[in-house]
Design a protein around this motif. Structure first.
Motif, mmCIF file in Angstrom:
data_model
loop_
_atom_site.group_PDB
_atom_site.id
_atom_site.type_symbol
_atom_site.label_atom_id
_atom_site.label_comp_id
_atom_site.label_asym_id
_atom_site.label_seq_id
_atom_site.Cartn_x
_atom_site.Cartn_y
_atom_site.Cartn_z
ATOM 1 N N GLY A 62 0.843 -1.200 0.000
ATOM 2 C CA GLY A 62 0.000 0.000 0.000
ATOM 3 C C GLY A 62 0.871 1.238 0.000
ATOM 4 N N VAL A 63 0.635 2.110 -0.989
ATOM 5 C CA VAL A 63 1.398 3.357 -1.116
ATOM 6 C C VAL A 63 0.462 4.509 -0.744
ATOM 7 C CG1 VAL A 63 2.652 4.838 -2.735
ATOM 8 C CG2 VAL A 63 2.770 2.344 -2.980
ATOM 9 N N GLU A 64 0.911 5.357 0.187
ATOM 10 C CA GLU A 64 0.033 6.444 0.669
ATOM 11 C C GLU A 64 0.917 7.521 1.279
ATOM 12 O OE1 GLU A 64 -3.490 7.214 0.806
ATOM 13 O OE2 GLU A 64 -2.489 8.979 1.616
ATOM 14 N N TRP A 65 0.608 8.782 1.009
ATOM 15 C CA TRP A 65 1.476 9.805 1.601
ATOM 16 C C TRP A 65 0.871 10.468 2.840
ATOM 17 C CZ3 TRP A 65 1.982 13.626 -3.127
ATOM 18 C CH2 TRP A 65 0.807 14.322 -3.282
ATOM 19 N N ALA A 66 -0.395 10.236 3.142
ATOM 20 C CA ALA A 66 -0.997 10.862 4.329
ATOM 21 C C ALA A 66 -0.793 9.964 5.549
ATOM 22 C CB ALA A 66 -2.482 11.103 4.096
ATOM 23 N N ASN A 67 0.001 10.460 6.495
ATOM 24 C CA ASN A 67 0.370 9.642 7.643
ATOM 25 C C ASN A 67 -0.826 9.207 8.480
ATOM 26 O OD1 ASN A 67 2.473 8.377 8.946
ATOM 27 N ND2 ASN A 67 2.636 9.980 10.477
ATOM 28 N N ARG A 89 5.132 5.227 3.134
ATOM 29 C CA ARG A 89 4.664 6.605 3.055
ATOM 30 C C ARG A 89 5.571 7.351 2.084
ATOM 31 N NH1 ARG A 89 4.773 11.558 7.310
ATOM 32 N NH2 ARG A 89 3.330 12.828 6.087
ATOM 33 N N VAL A 90 5.042 7.536 0.883
ATOM 34 C CA VAL A 90 5.871 8.123 -0.161
ATOM 35 C C VAL A 90 4.951 8.685 -1.241
ATOM 36 C CG1 VAL A 90 6.073 6.010 -1.576
ATOM 37 C CG2 VAL A 90 7.962 7.619 -1.523
ATOM 38 N N ASP A 91 5.472 9.626 -2.011
ATOM 39 C CA ASP A 91 4.758 10.093 -3.189
ATOM 40 C C ASP A 91 4.816 8.973 -4.228
ATOM 41 O OD1 ASP A 91 3.919 11.204 -5.579
ATOM 42 O OD2 ASP A 91 4.935 13.114 -5.241
ATOM 43 N N VAL A 109 -5.747 1.675 -8.590
ATOM 44 C CA VAL A 109 -5.717 3.127 -8.356
ATOM 45 C C VAL A 109 -7.176 3.586 -8.255
ATOM 46 C CG1 VAL A 109 -4.791 5.351 -9.104
ATOM 47 C CG2 VAL A 109 -3.657 3.240 -9.852
ATOM 48 N N PHE A 110 -7.656 3.725 -7.017
ATOM 49 C CA PHE A 110 -9.069 4.008 -6.804
ATOM 50 C C PHE A 110 -9.267 5.417 -6.233
ATOM 51 C CE2 PHE A 110 -9.481 -0.821 -6.115
ATOM 52 C CZ PHE A 110 -9.647 -1.035 -7.478
ATOM 53 N N TYR A 111 -10.058 6.194 -6.949
ATOM 54 C CA TYR A 111 -10.387 7.566 -6.546
ATOM 55 C C TYR A 111 -9.137 8.387 -6.232
ATOM 56 C CZ TYR A 111 -14.819 5.397 -6.854
ATOM 57 O OH TYR A 111 -15.885 4.711 -7.374
ATOM 58 N N HIS A 188 -13.498 3.313 0.877
ATOM 59 C CA HIS A 188 -14.239 4.304 1.666
ATOM 60 C C HIS A 188 -14.792 5.414 0.784
ATOM 61 C CE1 HIS A 188 -12.114 2.825 5.397
ATOM 62 N NE2 HIS A 188 -13.352 2.988 5.810
ATOM 63 N N PHE A 189 -13.952 5.903 -0.128
ATOM 64 C CA PHE A 189 -14.420 7.007 -0.970
ATOM 65 C C PHE A 189 -15.548 6.556 -1.881
ATOM 66 C CE2 PHE A 189 -12.259 11.080 -0.541
ATOM 67 C CZ PHE A 189 -11.383 10.771 0.495
ATOM 68 N N GLU A 190 -15.515 5.328 -2.321
ATOM 69 C CA GLU A 190 -16.612 4.861 -3.174
ATOM 70 C C GLU A 190 -17.925 4.838 -2.392
ATOM 71 O OE1 GLU A 190 -16.352 2.287 -6.686
ATOM 72 O OE2 GLU A 190 -17.336 0.842 -5.388
HETATM 73 C C1 LIG Z 1 -9.466 10.632 -2.663
HETATM 74 S S1 LIG Z 1 -8.438 9.655 -1.656
HETATM 75 C C2 LIG Z 1 -8.949 7.987 -2.064
HETATM 76 C C3 LIG Z 1 -8.484 6.984 -1.041
HETATM 77 C C4 LIG Z 1 -8.881 5.534 -1.334
HETATM 78 N N1 LIG Z 1 -8.248 5.057 -2.560
HETATM 79 C C5 LIG Z 1 -10.370 5.418 -1.425
HETATM 80 O O1 LIG Z 1 -10.883 5.281 -2.555
HETATM 81 O O2 LIG Z 1 -11.047 5.468 -0.373
HETATM 82 C C6 LIG Z 1 -6.871 9.766 -2.449
HETATM 83 C C7 LIG Z 1 -5.757 9.188 -1.600
HETATM 84 O O3 LIG Z 1 -4.554 9.170 -2.331
HETATM 85 C C8 LIG Z 1 -3.506 9.714 -1.537
HETATM 86 N N2 LIG Z 1 -2.556 10.301 -2.489
HETATM 87 C C9 LIG Z 1 -2.819 11.288 -3.369
HETATM 88 N N3 LIG Z 1 -1.750 11.549 -4.122
HETATM 89 C C10 LIG Z 1 -0.786 10.673 -3.715
HETATM 90 C C11 LIG Z 1 0.557 10.457 -4.119
HETATM 91 N N4 LIG Z 1 1.108 11.167 -5.110
HETATM 92 N N5 LIG Z 1 1.255 9.496 -3.513
HETATM 93 C C12 LIG Z 1 0.694 8.749 -2.511
HETATM 94 N N6 LIG Z 1 -0.570 8.926 -2.092
HETATM 95 C C13 LIG Z 1 -1.299 9.871 -2.677
HETATM 96 C C14 LIG Z 1 -4.196 10.719 -0.638
HETATM 97 O O4 LIG Z 1 -3.458 10.988 0.537
HETATM 98 C C15 LIG Z 1 -5.506 10.011 -0.349
HETATM 99 O O5 LIG Z 1 -5.424 9.127 0.740
#
Ligand SMILES: C[S@@+](CC[C@H](N)C(=O)[O-])C[C@H]1O[C@@H](n2cnc3c(N)ncnc32)[C@H](O)[C@@H]1O
Length: 210
Positions: A62-67, A89-91, A109-111, A188-190
């Motif tokens: 899982g790749v995510e930048w929000a801690n 935790r990375v871009d 890649v969802f939402y 969750h976003f869906e």
């Molecule tokens: C709109 S949310 C959707 C979250 C989840 N996929 C869902 O559908 O519930 C977008 C997520 O992508 C993360 N995100 C956005 N750009 C990113 C990046 N360049 N690298 C890593 N995470 C990223 C945000 O922190 C956020 O948690």
């Protein structure tokens, strides 16, 4: 008597982003070798954790930048005792070029954040440069599954994959091997967007054989 803090016997699930932004091998990420799947922007990790629980024979990153989201997902993974999931935790734009060639079975890649302002479009994940990386990293026959609520992003991302010779659009979203049953909400976003009655667009592409 004072309560002792509860000790959770779980492996360290979070990886060092420094290690994963330079070329790495999947053996550096997962202690047990298995096919690898990657989710970009996991949010609180609902999809990733369900997929990892349902399919112990696959390694999930899982790749995510929000801690704050990542911490939530990690503690859930630990509570569920999952050993086939890791987080970083990375871009996402920075980890993609470091992944080995032909090494990932599936990307989800969802939402993704839509970056609606024109001057920010270059920050979107699903663009030409990342399509080049996805085509390089996916195994032959590997899959890319995408969902978005954002009409402009949806219009822009489809030709990126439809017009590239490396990708073939699947007749429908998901298909064989997809971890959730048809109709089950992905993330969750869906769920949130369904309540708000927003449009939800989904598509899947397969990486053609080289
Ligand atoms: C709109 S949310 C959707 C979250 C989840 N996929 C869902 O559908 O519930 C977008 C997520 O992508 C993360 N995100 C956005 N750009 C990113 C990046 N360049 N690298 C890593 N995470 C990223 C945000 O922190 C956020 O948690």
């Amino acid at each position: 008597m004072r309560h002792q803090p509860l000790k959770i016997e779980a492996p360290e699930l979070r990886l060092d982003p420094e290690r994963l932004t330079k070329p790495f091998s999947w053996a550096d990420v997962f202690p047990v070798e298995r096919p690898v799947e990657v989710e970009i922007g996991i949010g609180k990790g609902r999809f990733l954790l369900d997929a990892a629980e349902k399919r112990p024979e696959i390694n999930h990153l899982g790749v995510e930048w929000a801690n704050k989201y990542l911490r939530f997902a990690e503690s859930r993974a630990q509570r569920r005792g999952l050993d086939n999931v890791r987080f970083v935790r990375v871009d996402a734009r920075e980890i993609m070029p470091a992944m080995p060639d032909r090494s990932v079975d599936t990307f989800y890649v969802f939402y993704p954040d839509p970056w609606p302002k024109k001057r920010h479009h270059k920050r979107r994940f699903l663009r030409e440069d990342m399509a080049t990386e996805l085509a390089r990293v996916l195994v032959d026959g590997g899959k890319l599954h995408v969902a978005t609520d954002h009409a402009d992003y949806w219009e822009a991302l489809q030709p990126v994959f439809d017009e590239r010779p490396e990708f073939e659009r699947q007749p429908s979203f998901g298909g064989p091997g997809f971890p959730l049953a048809e109709g089950e909400p992905l993330t969750h976003f869906e769920i949130k967007y369904a309540v708000e009655e927003r449009d939800r667009h989904r598509a899947s592409w397969i990486r053609r054989a080289r």
